[in-house]
Design a protein around this motif. Structure first.
Motif, PDB file in Angstrom:
ATOM      1  N   ILE A 164       0.819  -1.207   0.000  1.00  0.00           N
ATOM      2  CA  ILE A 164       0.000   0.000   0.000  1.00  0.00           C
ATOM      3  C   ILE A 164       0.855   1.261   0.000  1.00  0.00           C
ATOM      4  CG2 ILE A 164      -1.635   1.365   1.377  1.00  0.00           C
ATOM      5  CD1 ILE A 164      -2.873  -1.305   2.289  1.00  0.00           C
ATOM      6  N   SER A 165       1.873   1.278   0.821  1.00  0.00           N
ATOM      7  CA  SER A 165       2.644   2.509   1.015  1.00  0.00           C
ATOM      8  C   SER A 165       3.775   2.700   0.005  1.00  0.00           C
ATOM      9  CB  SER A 165       3.221   2.547   2.428  1.00  0.00           C
ATOM     10  OG  SER A 165       4.112   1.457   2.647  1.00  0.00           O
ATOM     11  N   PHE A 184     -14.248  -3.232   3.590  1.00  0.00           N
ATOM     12  CA  PHE A 184     -13.536  -3.060   2.330  1.00  0.00           C
ATOM     13  C   PHE A 184     -12.390  -2.074   2.510  1.00  0.00           C
ATOM     14  CE2 PHE A 184     -12.995  -0.957  -1.784  1.00  0.00           C
ATOM     15  CZ  PHE A 184     -12.930  -2.025  -2.659  1.00  0.00           C
ATOM     16  N   ASN A 185     -11.204  -2.419   1.992  1.00  0.00           N
ATOM     17  CA  ASN A 185     -10.020  -1.572   2.142  1.00  0.00           C
ATOM     18  C   ASN A 185      -9.702  -0.909   0.796  1.00  0.00           C
ATOM     19  OD1 ASN A 185      -7.385  -0.527   2.335  1.00  0.00           O
ATOM     20  ND2 ASN A 185      -6.783  -2.068   3.835  1.00  0.00           N
ATOM     21  N   PRO A 186     -10.103   0.345   0.590  1.00  0.00           N
ATOM     22  CA  PRO A 186      -9.877   0.990  -0.715  1.00  0.00           C
ATOM     23  C   PRO A 186      -8.411   1.225  -1.024  1.00  0.00           C
ATOM     24  CG  PRO A 186     -10.734   2.567   0.880  1.00  0.00           C
ATOM     25  CD  PRO A 186     -10.848   1.218   1.519  1.00  0.00           C
ATOM     26  N   GLN A 187      -7.589   1.514  -0.005  1.00  0.00           N
ATOM     27  CA  GLN A 187      -6.165   1.724  -0.249  1.00  0.00           C
ATOM     28  C   GLN A 187      -5.508   0.449  -0.797  1.00  0.00           C
ATOM     29  OE1 GLN A 187      -7.645   2.595   2.739  1.00  0.00           O
ATOM     30  NE2 GLN A 187      -7.770   4.782   2.271  1.00  0.00           N
ATOM     31  N   GLU A 209      -2.676  -0.806  -9.063  1.00  0.00           N
ATOM     32  CA  GLU A 209      -1.409  -0.256  -9.539  1.00  0.00           C
ATOM     33  C   GLU A 209      -0.431  -1.387  -9.869  1.00  0.00           C
ATOM     34  OE1 GLU A 209       1.251   2.552 -10.779  1.00  0.00           O
ATOM     35  OE2 GLU A 209      -0.871   2.808 -10.263  1.00  0.00           O
ATOM     36  N   TRP A 210      -0.434  -2.402  -9.061  1.00  0.00           N
ATOM     37  CA  TRP A 210       0.386  -3.598  -9.296  1.00  0.00           C
ATOM     38  C   TRP A 210       0.031  -4.217 -10.644  1.00  0.00           C
ATOM     39  CZ3 TRP A 210      -0.193  -8.291  -5.413  1.00  0.00           C
ATOM     40  CH2 TRP A 210       0.631  -9.346  -5.820  1.00  0.00           C
ATOM     41  N   SER A 262      -0.879 -11.011 -15.250  1.00  0.00           N
ATOM     42  CA  SER A 262      -1.586 -12.047 -14.500  1.00  0.00           C
ATOM     43  C   SER A 262      -2.412 -11.446 -13.368  1.00  0.00           C
ATOM     44  CB  SER A 262      -0.595 -13.076 -13.949  1.00  0.00           C
ATOM     45  OG  SER A 262       0.298 -12.484 -13.025  1.00  0.00           O
ATOM     46  N   VAL A 263      -1.908 -10.384 -12.766  1.00  0.00           N
ATOM     47  CA  VAL A 263      -2.655  -9.689 -11.706  1.00  0.00           C
ATOM     48  C   VAL A 263      -3.847  -8.961 -12.325  1.00  0.00           C
ATOM     49  CG1 VAL A 263      -2.533  -7.952  -9.878  1.00  0.00           C
ATOM     50  CG2 VAL A 263      -0.597  -9.463 -10.290  1.00  0.00           C
TER      51      VAL A 263
END
Length: 223
Positions: free
Chosen positions: A39-40, A116-119, A126-127, A133-134
């Motif tokens: 995340i960071s 739910f974790n939006p970050q 972004e990954w 594949s992601v």
């Protein structure tokens, strides 16, 4: 001969007691730190040595739970899908007397810090820009989420075509809301609850439904 003092291993969750002696940190601890770094700092910084340093343990303990960094990333992605996608789908399936009450159930998962974790969601997106594949995993998750929301509308009598459109509008708005990173206070958002419910469903919510959602939102707000 006196025993050496037990080694205290630092855990990612400060609310949990330290692990004592030769007990290894758990798989959950490794994933928690990996998630925070994702995340960071982004997926490129999710590295075994960096995580071990944060946990204050040797790299060897990593191999109790993961075969490789690739395996860690795979499990991290699976964990994201189980939590974020699973949480959202379960909230569309909660029992409710009306469609507006059902939509309030859906919104509960995005206002609850434990939901739910939006970050995390955007870190995974972004990954996916760098890993095809992601991208496929995200596409399947988006489809599953939209399908669950569509079925929610259908259960309350909406025609399948209309349910599909309403589901898309709701889901895209919710994801876009976080993408814009709007600087709204909770109270500002809560003034629009009735309007949002009417806009997304075409049905006016009851005063009790609006009051219940506002009460829940204030009870979980940590700001």
């Amino acid at each position: 001969m006196s025993k050496a003092p037990a080694l205290l291993l630092h855990r990612d969750d400060p609310d949990k007691p330290p692990l004592v002696g030769h007990v290894k940190v758990t798989r959950e601890d490794w994933l928690n730190v990996a998630r925070d770094i994702l995340i960071s700092e982004g997926v490129g910084q999710v590295k075994v040595l960096g995580i071990a340093a944060r946990l204050d343990v040797s790299r060897s303990s990593f191999y109790w739970y993961f075969k490789s960094r690739k395996d860690l990333l795979s499990q991290l992605l699976e964990d994201w899908n189980t939590t974020n996608t699973g949480i959202m789908i379960r909230h569309t399936e909660l029992p409710a007397k009306t469609i507006t009450a059902a939509l309030n159930n859906f919104f509960r998962c995005v206002v609850d810090p434990e939901g739910f974790n939006p970050q995390l969601d955007f870190a995974v997106r972004e990954w996916a820009r760098r890993d095809g594949s992601v991208r496929h995993v995200i596409d399947r998750a988006d489809a599953a989420r939209q399908d669950a929301i569509t079925k929610m509308f259908e259960r309350y009598g909406y025609d399948p075509a209309e349910a599909d459109i309403r589901a898309r509008v709701l889901y895209y708005q919710q994801i876009g809301y976080y993408a814009l990173d709007l600087a709204e206070t909770l109270e500002e958002r809560l003034t629009r609850v009735e309007g949002y419910l009417y806009c997304f469903t075409g049905v006016l919510p009851t005063a009790e439904e609006v009051a219940d959602f506002r009460s829940f939102s204030r009870s979980v707000d940590l700001t």
